[in-house]
Enzyme design. Structure first.
Site, PDB file in Angstrom:
ATOM      1  N   HIS A  71      34.223  38.811  47.257  1.00  0.00           N
ATOM      2  CA  HIS A  71      33.975  37.470  47.793  1.00  0.00           C
ATOM      3  C   HIS A  71      35.233  36.876  48.420  1.00  0.00           C
ATOM      4  CE1 HIS A  71      36.025  35.192  44.542  1.00  0.00           C
ATOM      5  NE2 HIS A  71      35.570  36.133  43.732  1.00  0.00           N
ATOM      6  N   CYS A  96      36.136  39.677  39.390  1.00  0.00           N
ATOM      7  CA  CYS A  96      35.630  40.000  40.725  1.00  0.00           C
ATOM      8  C   CYS A  96      36.788  40.285  41.675  1.00  0.00           C
ATOM      9  CB  CYS A  96      34.776  38.857  41.263  1.00  0.00           C
ATOM     10  SG  CYS A  96      33.149  38.741  40.462  1.00  0.00           S
TER      11      CYS A  96
END
Length: 526
Positions: free
Chosen positions: A427, A446
């Protein structure tokens, strides 16, 4: 007397002819005897004998099932012996075993003395023929296990969840009869990076044999060296860089010049450091890491390469992330078409080593906050401030909390999904400054992408409807929208602290999750 001489001559001639005929007949008899087929050697090796063998040699009992199946397939007879002794294929196996050090492994077969006596005849092999054959078979499976890497259970305990290269013992068993696998060293059998690291290992071992490199002495209070400075340490730095090829020539000058600065920049770029025009203490520390430690790092990463299925790199398009390098690569048709810096999980929230299939790109995403963060951060914040949710652009959503889309959203303006049980994805992020740091382990697990817009454009090149302008509008719409990829893209998140790049340069990276030491202990234990 005149009549007698011809008679004597005739008798002598008859005797010679008769003797010759007898000799020829005897020769033919000997020839027939020598041409008789010697009965094929057959040594009975049945389950009873195999079980008894493992009682005498219990340290290799883990191979018993494979060995039993192998001899059953061969009608309970020997595999490695014939009338002349040990077959050539067995000698090839032993030579490969003795050469394990070149593969970054220790040749420590539990019964090394016994196996050596079979092939080196010093001391004379005292094993019975059946035990000799069984010992070689166990060496074979030992070798296969070594070159295939530690077992999958161990790699999972080391938090390695990438698809493993499968060890098919049936295939290896069949190869004994074909006599092809051990001597055939085609590079297609392993992940290609393995062979590049193996070459690097030989190079660094040569450096070690010649004494390695000396410690660069800069003294206490050292701050930096720049172009024009002149100290003894500069000559030491020059020599050190020359040894590993970061400098092509060693002028032995103690003056810091543009050539030395160029060399140190080469070194920095291959060691996870940002190239600078000055030499700092952290550069000296990196230069002073002993060659023996570098060798261990290469060996550890060769082992990691053993776990990888070589088929993975044959894909037409895939994404790979190397955690210690803090970089993402998009590979298409075997070429690197896109590179981006990334931020990975910090030590307490490590990014998992695994793979998935990217299927969706989400523009202007919500951030569905994990329960752990709600408990540790959101609820305490709400308890102190009744406007906490609004100020953080958060809202309740069916009993959970999510952050609204926008430029301040923790996921940024786009995220790339590949469903997995670890809830990890790629992301964007509003915290752009982190990408300027050398160590980029800051996330909750992440992977934050430094060039998310460019990645989206590259991934959607095949769809003419998704122009860069349309992607920009979707990213800034302030309203979540999903794009489903027409073809899923594999994503591999790996962990390599040594890597040979496509230009042939050996790169070293910091062991950010401290995983190398435990693996090197596993590989070198007796």
């Amino acid at each position: 007397m005149k009549i007698l001489y011809p008679l004597i001559a005739a008798i002598l001639l008859f005797s010679v002819i008769s003797c010759n005929k007898k000799a020829e007949k005897k020769g033919e008899e000997l020839k027939e005897t020598s041409e008789k087929v010697v009965p094929e050697l057959k040594i009975s090796i049945d389950s009873v004998g195999i079980t008894a063998f493992y009682k005498r040699y219990p340290k290799v009992v883990k191979f018993q099932d494979q060995v039993l199946a192998l001899y059953k397939k061969n009608n309970s007879t020997q595999l490695w012996l014939d009338n002349k002794g040990v077959v050539e294929f067995a000698n090839t196996l032993f030579n490969k075993y003795k050469g394990l050090e070149q593969e970054g492994l220790k040749a420590n077969f539990p019964y090394n003395e016994n196996i050596s006596s079979i092939f080196e005849h010093i001391p004379e092999n005292k094993l019975a023929k059946a035990d000799t054959d069984l010992m070689i078979t166990n060496l074979y499976f030992y070798y296969v296990q070594k070159v295939s890497g530690v077992d999958e259970k161990t790699t999972k305990s080391l938090e390695w969840l990438l698809p493993r290269k499968k060890v098919n013992y049936q295939v290896f068993s069949d190869s004994i009869f074909k006599k092809s696998t051990i001597s055939d060293d085609k590079k297609s059998k392993m992940f290609s990076q393995y062979y590049k690291l193996r070459d690097a290992l030989q190079q660094y071992r040569e450096i070690e044999k010649k004494g390695g490199w000396k410690t660069i002495e800069v003294g206490e209070g050292f701050k930096s060296l720049k172009k024009g400075d002149s100290v003894a340490a500069i000559g030491q730095i020059r020599e050190r860089l020359f040894l590993t090829g970061d400098l092509k020539e060693n002028s032995k000058s103690n003056v810091c010049d543009s050539t030395l600065i160029s060399g140190i920049k080469n070194f920095e770029s291959h060691h996870g450091l940002t190239p600078k025009n000055i030499i700092l203490p952290e550069h000296i520390a990196e230069l002073n890491i002993p060659v023996s430690d570098r060798i261990k790092t290469i060996i550890v990463n060769m082992e990691r390469c053993r776990w990888i299925d070589p088929e993975l790199e044959k894909g037409k398009e895939f994404i790979e992330v190397n955690i210690p390098e803090f970089k993402l690569y998009l590979i298409r048709n075997h070429e690197i078409v896109f590179v981006s810096p990334v931020v990975v999980g910090k030590a307490m929230t490590k990014t998992v080593v695994f793979s998935g299939m990217m299927n969706n790109i989400v523009f202007s995403p919500y951030w569905n906050i994990p329960p752990s963060i709600i408990k540790s951060e959101i609820k305490p914040g709400m308890a102190k401030n009744k406007n906490y949710l609004a100020q953080k652009n958060l809202e309740w959503n069916n009993g959970a909390v999510r952050q609204l889309p926008g430029k301040n959203n923790s996921l940024g303006l786009v995220k790339f999904l590949f469903p997995n049980s670890n809830n990890i994805y790629l992301h964007d992020t509003p915290a752009k400054s982190l990408f300027e740091r050398e160590n980029r382990a800051f996330s909750h697990g992440c992977v934050r992408v430094g060039k998310p817009r460019e990645l989206a454009i590259e991934l959607l090149k095949q769809d003419p409807s998704m122009t860069p302008e349309k992607i920009d509008r979707a990213m800034h719409a302030g309203k979540e929208s999903w794009y489903t990829l027409k073809k899923k893209i594999p994503v591999y998140i790996g962990y390599f602290t040594a890597w040979v790049d496509r230009n042939g340069n050996l790169n070293f990276y910091k062991d950010v999750y401290k995983r190398d030491d435990s693996l090197i202990k596993l590989l070198t234990e007796e």
